[in-house]
Design a protein around this motif. Structure first.
Motif, PDB file in Angstrom:
ATOM      1  N   ALA A  71     -11.452 -20.328 -10.435  1.00  0.00           N
ATOM      2  CA  ALA A  71     -12.827 -19.872 -10.636  1.00  0.00           C
ATOM      3  C   ALA A  71     -13.256 -20.158 -12.072  1.00  0.00           C
ATOM      4  O   ALA A  71     -12.426 -20.359 -12.957  1.00  0.00           O
ATOM      5  CB  ALA A  71     -12.965 -18.387 -10.330  1.00  0.00           C
ATOM      6  N   ASN A 144     -14.595 -12.602   0.241  1.00  0.00           N
ATOM      7  CA  ASN A 144     -14.558 -13.955   0.808  1.00  0.00           C
ATOM      8  C   ASN A 144     -15.929 -14.485   1.207  1.00  0.00           C
ATOM      9  O   ASN A 144     -16.059 -15.651   1.566  1.00  0.00           O
ATOM     10  CB  ASN A 144     -13.639 -13.983   2.031  1.00  0.00           C
ATOM     11  CG  ASN A 144     -12.173 -13.890   1.649  1.00  0.00           C
ATOM     12  OD1 ASN A 144     -11.789 -14.256   0.544  1.00  0.00           O
ATOM     13  ND2 ASN A 144     -11.354 -13.404   2.559  1.00  0.00           N
ATOM     14  N   SER A 147     -19.362 -17.412  -3.040  1.00  0.00           N
ATOM     15  CA  SER A 147     -18.653 -18.152  -4.083  1.00  0.00           C
ATOM     16  C   SER A 147     -19.245 -17.872  -5.461  1.00  0.00           C
ATOM     17  O   SER A 147     -18.714 -18.322  -6.472  1.00  0.00           O
ATOM     18  CB  SER A 147     -18.714 -19.657  -3.804  1.00  0.00           C
ATOM     19  OG  SER A 147     -20.057 -20.109  -3.749  1.00  0.00           O
ATOM     20  N   GLN A 250     -18.151 -18.341 -10.599  1.00  0.00           N
ATOM     21  CA  GLN A 250     -18.279 -19.340  -9.534  1.00  0.00           C
ATOM     22  C   GLN A 250     -16.883 -19.700  -9.044  1.00  0.00           C
ATOM     23  O   GLN A 250     -16.033 -20.119  -9.832  1.00  0.00           O
ATOM     24  CB  GLN A 250     -18.985 -20.592 -10.046  1.00  0.00           C
ATOM     25  CG  GLN A 250     -19.063 -21.709  -9.010  1.00  0.00           C
ATOM     26  CD  GLN A 250     -19.539 -23.017  -9.611  1.00  0.00           C
ATOM     27  OE1 GLN A 250     -19.577 -23.182 -10.829  1.00  0.00           O
ATOM     28  NE2 GLN A 250     -19.894 -23.957  -8.749  1.00  0.00           N
ATOM     29  N   VAL A 251     -16.647 -19.518  -7.758  1.00  0.00           N
ATOM     30  CA  VAL A 251     -15.359 -19.888  -7.177  1.00  0.00           C
ATOM     31  C   VAL A 251     -15.350 -21.388  -6.927  1.00  0.00           C
ATOM     32  O   VAL A 251     -16.199 -21.918  -6.202  1.00  0.00           O
ATOM     33  CB  VAL A 251     -15.096 -19.123  -5.866  1.00  0.00           C
ATOM     34  CG1 VAL A 251     -13.774 -19.568  -5.253  1.00  0.00           C
ATOM     35  CG2 VAL A 251     -15.106 -17.623  -6.120  1.00  0.00           C
ATOM     36  N   ASN A 254     -10.763 -21.881  -3.296  1.00  0.00           N
ATOM     37  CA  ASN A 254     -10.149 -20.714  -2.690  1.00  0.00           C
ATOM     38  C   ASN A 254      -9.247 -21.214  -1.565  1.00  0.00           C
ATOM     39  O   ASN A 254      -9.731 -21.765  -0.577  1.00  0.00           O
ATOM     40  CB  ASN A 254     -11.221 -19.781  -2.130  1.00  0.00           C
ATOM     41  CG  ASN A 254     -10.645 -18.485  -1.560  1.00  0.00           C
ATOM     42  OD1 ASN A 254      -9.449 -18.390  -1.306  1.00  0.00           O
ATOM     43  ND2 ASN A 254     -11.504 -17.513  -1.326  1.00  0.00           N
ATOM     44  N   SER A 257     -10.196 -20.842   2.067  1.00  0.00           N
ATOM     45  CA  SER A 257     -11.338 -21.533   2.662  1.00  0.00           C
ATOM     46  C   SER A 257     -10.889 -22.679   3.555  1.00  0.00           C
ATOM     47  O   SER A 257      -9.884 -23.324   3.292  1.00  0.00           O
ATOM     48  CB  SER A 257     -12.260 -22.059   1.574  1.00  0.00           C
ATOM     49  OG  SER A 257     -12.722 -20.989   0.787  1.00  0.00           O
TER      50      SER A 257
END
Length: 257
Positions: A71, A144, A147, A250-251, A254, A257
């Protein structure tokens, strides 16, 4: 300043129960490796160019079976020390200690890792730290969903006579309270500096995650409505804290995903 590539420090923090590359599933009570890069882009590098290198890193990590939660955080309501230090952003990488170690060995010991390292060093100057991360409360479904979210940092130091066992017991008590009413919070962890962190602003930091600024103000309203008394008592009885700084997160990757 000499530039070091790391697979990061501060990292938040991946408040996430993803399955790591070694087929080890995390639990909320396990301590994880947290790395962060405090970075400033070089003059000739745009964020778009930098992101191209980061995308290549994510592909590299999957290829070598060392994929991490990744992130990036930028200031929203930062402490003044952020501006004094001159960082553009923080990059946060979160994994088990084993995955972090394997990632480092492959980064330094493979030809494609070394080439990415050279690209990284030309694009940014980053200071790298490492910490342990302990998750206390998490709403996995909400974590989850998005993002982009808001993350607060609050660095604290233990008061005289307070033990780590004391502080952990108090955090466990608070986590049970959040299970009843989350006050807009979707994740809360503490981090404990370990490597390269002699200038850390405290003994540990609270990291609190909100889906957006509106949710963060739910907690602020609770403080205004009397929660400030609990915060006062925490500072008197357990640890002295600097106060919150807010970051936009900001992811980037992950593994869930």
């Amino acid at each position: 300043m000499k530039k070091y590539l790391t697979l990061g420090f501060l990292a938040f923090f991946g408040f996430t129960n993803f399955v790591f590359a070694d087929d080890h599933e995390s639990s909320e009570t396990e301590v994880f490796n947290l790395q962060v890069q405090l970075c400033t882009l070089t003059e000739n590098t745009s964020i778009k160019q930098y992101d191209g290198m980061i995308n290549d890193y994510v592909k590299w990590s999957k290829k070598h079976d060392v994929e991490l939660y990744f992130a990036r955080q930028t200031p929203l309501y930062p402490q003044n020390s952020w501006f004094d230090s001159g960082y553009d952003f923080m990059e946060l990488l979160y994994s088990t200690h084993a995955v972090s170690g394997r990632g480092w060995d492959k980064w330094l010991g493979t030809s494609d890792g070394q080439k990415l390292n050279e690209r990284w060093q030309k694009m940014a100057e980053c200071r790298v730290k490492q910490a342990a991360s302990l998750t206390h409360y998490i709403n996995q479904e909400e974590i989850n969903k998005e993002s982009d979210r808001i993350v607060s940092w609050n660095w604290c130091s233990l008061n005289d006579g307070v033990t780590w066992e004391d502080i952990l017991a108090e955090h466990d008590r608070t986590a049970k309270v959040l299970e009843e009413d989350s006050l807009g919070i979707i994740g809360w962890a503490t981090i404990y500096p370990r490597i390269g962190a002699d200038d850390a602003p405290g003994d540990f930091a609270h990291i609190v995650v909100y889906p957006d600024v509106e949710a963060a103000q739910v907690y602020q309203q609770a403080q205004s409505d009397g929660g400030w008394k609990d915060y006062r008592d925490y500072q008197k009885d357990f640890a002295t804290c600097r106060g919150d700084a807010f970051m936009i997160e900001q992811v980037i990757n992950n593994p869930n995903s």
